[in-house]
Design a protein around this motif. Structure first.
Motif, mmCIF file in Angstrom:
data_model
loop_
_atom_site.group_PDB
_atom_site.id
_atom_site.type_symbol
_atom_site.label_atom_id
_atom_site.label_comp_id
_atom_site.label_asym_id
_atom_site.label_seq_id
_atom_site.Cartn_x
_atom_site.Cartn_y
_atom_site.Cartn_z
ATOM 1 N N ASP A 166 0.834 -1.195 0.000
ATOM 2 C CA ASP A 166 0.000 0.000 0.000
ATOM 3 C C ASP A 166 0.876 1.255 0.000
ATOM 4 O O ASP A 166 1.729 1.416 0.878
ATOM 5 C CB ASP A 166 -0.887 -0.011 1.247
ATOM 6 C CG ASP A 166 -2.018 0.996 1.175
ATOM 7 O OD1 ASP A 166 -1.767 2.145 0.764
ATOM 8 O OD2 ASP A 166 -3.158 0.633 1.555
ATOM 9 N N PRO A 167 0.724 2.125 -1.007
ATOM 10 C CA PRO A 167 1.573 3.327 -1.102
ATOM 11 C C PRO A 167 1.501 4.232 0.126
ATOM 12 O O PRO A 167 2.414 5.036 0.348
ATOM 13 C CB PRO A 167 1.021 4.039 -2.340
ATOM 14 C CG PRO A 167 0.402 2.956 -3.163
ATOM 15 C CD PRO A 167 -0.167 1.993 -2.167
ATOM 16 N N ARG A 168 0.460 4.101 0.926
ATOM 17 C CA ARG A 168 0.364 4.914 2.143
ATOM 18 C C ARG A 168 1.506 4.632 3.107
ATOM 19 O O ARG A 168 1.843 5.471 3.954
ATOM 20 C CB ARG A 168 -0.969 4.660 2.857
ATOM 21 C CG ARG A 168 -2.215 5.102 2.098
ATOM 22 C CD ARG A 168 -3.449 4.720 2.890
ATOM 23 N NE ARG A 168 -3.541 3.279 3.113
ATOM 24 C CZ ARG A 168 -4.320 2.718 4.021
ATOM 25 N NH1 ARG A 168 -5.075 3.467 4.807
ATOM 26 N NH2 ARG A 168 -4.364 1.396 4.151
ATOM 27 N N ASP A 197 5.169 -4.881 -20.529
ATOM 28 C CA ASP A 197 4.714 -6.260 -20.426
ATOM 29 C C ASP A 197 4.815 -6.782 -18.996
ATOM 30 O O ASP A 197 5.191 -7.933 -18.765
ATOM 31 C CB ASP A 197 5.531 -7.145 -21.369
ATOM 32 C CG ASP A 197 4.873 -8.495 -21.628
ATOM 33 O OD1 ASP A 197 3.645 -8.587 -21.477
ATOM 34 O OD2 ASP A 197 5.605 -9.459 -21.948
ATOM 35 N N VAL A 198 4.493 -5.922 -18.026
ATOM 36 C CA VAL A 198 4.513 -6.308 -16.612
ATOM 37 C C VAL A 198 3.194 -5.881 -15.980
ATOM 38 O O VAL A 198 2.758 -4.739 -16.132
ATOM 39 C CB VAL A 198 5.690 -5.638 -15.866
ATOM 40 C CG1 VAL A 198 5.601 -5.928 -14.370
ATOM 41 C CG2 VAL A 198 7.021 -6.123 -16.429
ATOM 42 N N ARG A 199 2.558 -6.795 -15.277
ATOM 43 C CA ARG A 199 1.316 -6.486 -14.569
ATOM 44 C C ARG A 199 1.658 -5.971 -13.173
ATOM 45 O O ARG A 199 2.368 -6.632 -12.413
ATOM 46 C CB ARG A 199 0.441 -7.736 -14.479
ATOM 47 C CG ARG A 199 -0.824 -7.580 -13.630
ATOM 48 C CD ARG A 199 -1.627 -8.880 -13.650
ATOM 49 N NE ARG A 199 -2.640 -8.922 -12.610
ATOM 50 C CZ ARG A 199 -3.835 -8.352 -12.702
ATOM 51 N NH1 ARG A 199 -4.167 -7.702 -13.809
ATOM 52 N NH2 ARG A 199 -4.705 -8.438 -11.711
ATOM 53 N N ALA A 200 1.196 -4.790 -12.822
ATOM 54 C CA ALA A 200 1.434 -4.207 -11.503
ATOM 55 C C ALA A 200 0.149 -4.266 -10.688
ATOM 56 O O ALA A 200 -0.912 -3.869 -11.173
ATOM 57 C CB ALA A 200 1.920 -2.773 -11.632
ATOM 58 N N VAL A 201 0.245 -4.747 -9.448
ATOM 59 C CA VAL A 201 -0.917 -4.870 -8.575
ATOM 60 C C VAL A 201 -0.579 -4.255 -7.219
ATOM 61 O O VAL A 201 0.322 -4.733 -6.523
ATOM 62 C CB VAL A 201 -1.341 -6.341 -8.376
ATOM 63 C CG1 VAL A 201 -2.523 -6.430 -7.418
ATOM 64 C CG2 VAL A 201 -1.679 -6.980 -9.718
ATOM 65 N N ILE A 202 -1.277 -3.196 -6.858
ATOM 66 C CA ILE A 202 -1.140 -2.617 -5.531
ATOM 67 C C ILE A 202 -2.066 -3.370 -4.585
ATOM 68 O O ILE A 202 -3.242 -3.580 -4.890
ATOM 69 C CB ILE A 202 -1.490 -1.122 -5.546
ATOM 70 C CG1 ILE A 202 -0.491 -0.348 -6.417
ATOM 71 C CG2 ILE A 202 -1.507 -0.546 -4.135
ATOM 72 C CD1 ILE A 202 -0.859 1.111 -6.631
ATOM 73 N N VAL A 203 -1.538 -3.796 -3.443
ATOM 74 C CA VAL A 203 -2.330 -4.572 -2.482
ATOM 75 C C VAL A 203 -2.739 -3.642 -1.337
ATOM 76 O O VAL A 203 -1.919 -3.303 -0.481
ATOM 77 C CB VAL A 203 -1.534 -5.764 -1.940
ATOM 78 C CG1 VAL A 203 -2.426 -6.625 -1.039
ATOM 79 C CG2 VAL A 203 -0.980 -6.614 -3.094
ATOM 80 N N PRO A 204 -3.992 -3.204 -1.305
ATOM 81 C CA PRO A 204 -4.444 -2.280 -0.256
ATOM 82 C C PRO A 204 -4.227 -2.846 1.144
ATOM 83 O O PRO A 204 -4.439 -4.042 1.378
ATOM 84 C CB PRO A 204 -5.937 -2.098 -0.557
ATOM 85 C CG PRO A 204 -6.074 -2.446 -2.008
ATOM 86 C CD PRO A 204 -5.074 -3.535 -2.253
ATOM 87 N N ASN A 205 -3.788 -1.993 2.048
ATOM 88 C CA ASN A 205 -3.585 -2.329 3.463
ATOM 89 C C ASN A 205 -2.423 -3.279 3.711
ATOM 90 O O ASN A 205 -2.217 -3.724 4.855
ATOM 91 C CB ASN A 205 -4.858 -2.914 4.082
ATOM 92 C CG ASN A 205 -6.035 -1.961 3.978
ATOM 93 O OD1 ASN A 205 -5.912 -0.782 4.251
ATOM 94 N ND2 ASN A 205 -7.186 -2.488 3.552
ATOM 95 N N ALA A 206 -1.670 -3.608 2.674
ATOM 96 C CA ALA A 206 -0.539 -4.528 2.838
ATOM 97 C C ALA A 206 0.741 -3.756 3.095
ATOM 98 O O ALA A 206 0.997 -2.713 2.491
ATOM 99 C CB ALA A 206 -0.374 -5.397 1.598
ATOM 100 N N TYR A 262 2.581 -12.667 4.394
ATOM 101 C CA TYR A 262 1.997 -12.912 5.704
ATOM 102 C C TYR A 262 0.576 -12.355 5.791
ATOM 103 O O TYR A 262 -0.303 -12.975 6.384
ATOM 104 C CB TYR A 262 2.834 -12.241 6.794
ATOM 105 C CG TYR A 262 4.144 -12.929 7.131
ATOM 106 C CD1 TYR A 262 4.424 -14.211 6.677
ATOM 107 C CD2 TYR A 262 5.090 -12.292 7.916
ATOM 108 C CE1 TYR A 262 5.618 -14.832 6.993
ATOM 109 C CE2 TYR A 262 6.286 -12.908 8.253
ATOM 110 C CZ TYR A 262 6.551 -14.179 7.785
ATOM 111 O OH TYR A 262 7.730 -14.789 8.107
ATOM 112 N N GLU A 263 0.380 -11.198 5.225
ATOM 113 C CA GLU A 263 -0.877 -10.471 5.418
ATOM 114 C C GLU A 263 -1.961 -10.842 4.411
ATOM 115 O O GLU A 263 -3.138 -10.926 4.772
ATOM 116 C CB GLU A 263 -0.586 -8.974 5.366
ATOM 117 C CG GLU A 263 0.347 -8.535 6.496
ATOM 118 C CD GLU A 263 1.070 -7.238 6.205
ATOM 119 O OE1 GLU A 263 1.656 -6.676 7.139
ATOM 120 O OE2 GLU A 263 1.054 -6.772 5.045
#
Length: 249
Positions: A201-203, A218-227, A233-234
């Protein structure tokens, strides 16, 4: 017979589906215990090596990421993997192994919050951050208090990963990879491989910035909220979902 470094393993050796999981700095193969157990339940043989200088393994001749990667080549020589996952510095090891992946077999590659570009100023902060774990010896309870999404098992494996590694690991690996610049390794990705980068999470102001990944082709980027940095682990289910997405779509 090919000799391979020490590793943890989950799942049945008779299955045809395989996953290779590579841990990060000041950690061990068991950092992936939740991801590995889930993949094993889905029919994968999961192998997680311990990097040089970690989990009682002696270091190599130097501390370069490529040296860590070359040490793991016996795994790629012994088998082909459907899934390859790396966390943090382990993601850099995965990038260094891209050139050895099969050219035609589809491979799902997932990098978990891997810092690709670090400035000299940021590296000074890194040294303080990572060596702090070694100096202060946080307990499992300390980690659980700081990370409410962690289980006690997660915290215990984090403590063990730090304590059974070398006390100078963080400084040695940071100093041994100057300049810390690895984005160019994405060019080694075989056309048959699908590559996903998971970002905390950028926060939380982590080292891997979404804008850095956005520049990659050619890269998939996924931001994981609250991680936080410790997505395995989370939100281990997110890692598994993204890994399977690349080969089951």
């Amino acid at each position: 017979m090919t000799t391979v470094p020490s590793a943890s393993q989950w799942g049945s050796p008779t299955t045809s589906r395989r996953a290779l999981l590579i841990h990060g700095l000041n950690s061990s193969s068991h950092t992936f215990h939740r991801v590995a157990s889930t993949l094993a339940a889905k029919g994968y043989l999961v192998v997680a090596p311990n990097l040089l200088g970690h989990a009682l393994r002696k270091p190599g001749v130097d501390f370069q990421v490529q040296t860590l990667a070359d040490d793991l080549l016996p795994y790629l020589q012994a088998a082909e993997y459907d899934i390859v996952i790396g966390h943090s510095m382990g993601g850099l090891v995965v990038l260094s192994l891209l050139k050895y992946l099969p050219k035609t077999k589809p491979t799902s590659v997932v990098l978990i919050d891997t810092a690709l570009e670090i400035t000299a100023e940021q590296m000074v902060d890194w040294r303080v951050k990572f060596s702090g774990d070694v100096r202060t010896n946080p307990t499992a309870e300390d980690y659980m208090a700081l990370n409410p999404l962690w289980t006690r098992g997660d915290a215990i494996w984090k403590v063990l990963g730090t304590q059974i590694g070398r006390s100078t690991n963080s400084d040695d690996h940071i100093d041994g990879n100057v300049p810390w610049s690895f984005s160019h390794l994405f060019a080694d990705k075989p056309a048959a491989a699908a590559l996903t980068v998971l970002i905390e999470d950028p926060r939380f102001n982590g080292a891997l910035k979404p804008e850095t990944v956005a520049k990659l082709k050619d890269v998939r980027a996924v931001i994981v909220p609250n991680a936080s940095h410790w997505i395995q682990y989370e939100f281990p289910e997110v890692i598994v979902e993204e890994a399977l997405r690349n080969i089951e779509e």
